[in-house]
Design a protein around this motif. Sequence first.
Motif, PDB file in Angstrom:
ATOM      1  N   THR A   1       0.819  -1.212   0.000  1.00 15.26           N
ATOM      2  CA  THR A   1       0.000   0.000   0.000  1.00 15.26           C
ATOM      3  C   THR A   1       0.857   1.268   0.000  1.00 15.26           C
ATOM      4  O   THR A   1       0.341   2.361  -0.233  1.00 15.26           O
TER       5      THR A   1
ATOM      6  N   SER B   1      -0.408   4.997  -1.102  1.00 11.32           N
ATOM      7  CA  SER B   1      -0.764   5.959  -0.054  1.00 11.32           C
ATOM      8  C   SER B   1       0.096   7.217  -0.119  1.00 11.32           C
ATOM      9  O   SER B   1      -0.245   8.233   0.472  1.00 11.32           O
TER      10      SER B   1
ATOM     11  N   ASP C   1      -1.786  11.434  -3.486  1.00  5.59           N
ATOM     12  CA  ASP C   1      -3.096  11.943  -3.032  1.00  5.59           C
ATOM     13  C   ASP C   1      -4.144  11.484  -4.058  1.00  5.59           C
ATOM     14  O   ASP C   1      -4.391  12.161  -5.060  1.00  5.59           O
TER      15      ASP C   1
ATOM     16  N   SER D   1     -10.659  10.042  -0.169  1.00  7.50           N
ATOM     17  CA  SER D   1      -9.248   9.735  -0.410  1.00  7.50           C
ATOM     18  C   SER D   1      -9.010   8.239  -0.212  1.00  7.50           C
ATOM     19  O   SER D   1      -9.651   7.593   0.640  1.00  7.50           O
TER      20      SER D   1
ATOM     21  N   SER E   1      -6.460   6.890   1.070  1.00  8.65           N
ATOM     22  CA  SER E   1      -5.924   6.652   2.423  1.00  8.65           C
ATOM     23  C   SER E   1      -7.060   6.512   3.425  1.00  8.65           C
ATOM     24  O   SER E   1      -7.008   5.655   4.324  1.00  8.65           O
TER      25      SER E   1
ATOM     26  N   LYS F   1       0.685   0.770  11.016  1.00  9.07           N
ATOM     27  CA  LYS F   1      -0.040   0.258   9.843  1.00  9.07           C
ATOM     28  C   LYS F   1      -1.072  -0.783  10.307  1.00  9.07           C
ATOM     29  O   LYS F   1      -0.755  -1.623  11.154  1.00  9.07           O
TER      30      LYS F   1
END
Length: 544
Positions: free
Chosen positions: A393, A397, A400, A408, A410, A510
């Motif tokens: 990821t 991430s 943007d 988003s 994220s 994470k």
Amino acid sequence: MAADQDQASSALPHEVDALIIGAGISGMYMLHRLRALGLTAKICEAGADVGGTWYWNRYPGARVDIESQEYSYSFSEELERDWKWSERYAAQPEILRYLNHVADRFDLRRDIAFNTRINCAHFDEAASRWTIATDTGEVVSARYCIAATGCLSVPNEPNFPGQARFQGPTYHTGRWPHEGVDFTGKRVAVIGTGSSAIQSIPQIARQASQVYVFQRTPNYSVPAHNGPIDPAVEQTWLANREENRQLQRMSTAGFLFSNPRAQLATQTGDNERRQVFEERWAQGGFSVQAAFADLSIDPAANAMAAAFAADKIREIVKDPDVAEKLVPKDYPFGTKRLCVDTGYYEVFNKPHVHLIDLRQTPLQTITETGLETTQGAFEVDAIVFAIGFDAMTGALSKIDIRGRAGLSLSEAWAEGPKSYLGLMVSGFPNLFTITGPGSPSVLSNMIVSIEQHVDWLSDLLTYMTAYQLAVIEPTAESQSAWVDHVNEIASQTLYPTANSWYLGANIPGKPRVFMPYIGGVGAYRQLCTAVATNGYMGFKLRAA
Ligand code: NAP
């Protein structure tokens, strides 16, 4: 063009059908396929040349740990017949030469903007297009945004107390200097003992006067038995090319020896089991992991493989204390990514190579001249951070990425990555993630999985063109069902019991989610094919 040579960036147009992020193995093949479909496409690549992981990871000893002929594109028979590999497991420079050859052969560079990083990609709902901005100040409107960003492309940044004080050079294995590093006569610290460290430490030890290996968790490693490629292997491979490629595509992990034997370790006598493990160890590489069908699911079977590997370590490493530190104790065999080495355990028999167990004697600080653990100070001239990546990821991430209603990626992935088939994310129409989380990716021969995703995606875009469709997105329900399926089959294995980067455990904060799909390359391919043949079941498709 030479791999190291920087090159001018191709100018980006204001509009394309597809913008591909990354000129590694997946981005290059994606571009080739899109061109054949008659679509306009550009790649933006942060590096100065093609190659992705093989462009950045130039540390000494870097080489593939799947056999060379299997770790190559299959889409062009001519390419495959023309290219000759020199070693059983090709080293990084040779793979980079191969990828440069592919770029030249298929004239890819004219559609690649090098030294160009994507900062943001926002979905414009009114236009059903992505607006994508680069760090060079360019803005491109694309119908499709294809993330070919790689699974292990964002280094885990070192963040050790006192590290800014260190006066000598520091290196990250994932961002190795292009000109190489001469460690002759130097005292070198290596932090980390994953695949990158295990490959580089024996090479560093050939030059350095002292090597200090700082180990937090020991890894299991099996010998590569690398050497010049056996011409007979190459000839047999090519003679049976079609069949071999088909076997790869339908296999467990995308290479021929990845299918576990049907036999169970727990139902095999001691002598026979030992013999099977010995044969696999002698063969080298990942074949050990496929020695029996129950190794990754049954703790008792796994303990047998672990005991075998531990015996090997104790046989090779002469100092019993060092050997014991190198034996993994707290996770099942193969559940952290298995390493494949050339002389890793053997290197600890050299008097100038020292193992420091950070669990017994934690690192306290880096100083101007070295490292201090609770055991004492280690004066060094250089530090190598072999501490891995923000896997799967990390690259996405860092961009943007915003989908419908400004959502988003994220935020959407705050509790861990969610996708349908690892290919698309609900709320992010026309954004594709090649070998994304939720697909076999890092649990497989990456090239086989990349080709499958690119081919599937090419078929999808052909379908969309034929039916005059312009927007595709997975439904929330299909995504949720896929995420459940990915988790469910992972939980049937021993993999989630280890603190591995598969779970994001190496990156503080994470979310702990098992990210790749562990159901197997062949089974996954069948699922993807079924989705397509059922009119892209689980996706919403519409005209612009
Ligand atoms: P890695 O497997 O994540 O290993 C990183 C190492 O650094 C681990 O030993 C880790 O310890 C240690 N570490 C991380 N943070 C640390 C800290 N703060 N203090 C002390 N130690 C720390 O990374 P990698 O070796 O770069 O390999 C990553 C993946 O890339 C591999 O698993 C493989 O998939 C791929 N790779 C492939 C090849 C190949 O195919 N030939 C070669 C290299 C890499 P813990 O285990 O305790 O976290």
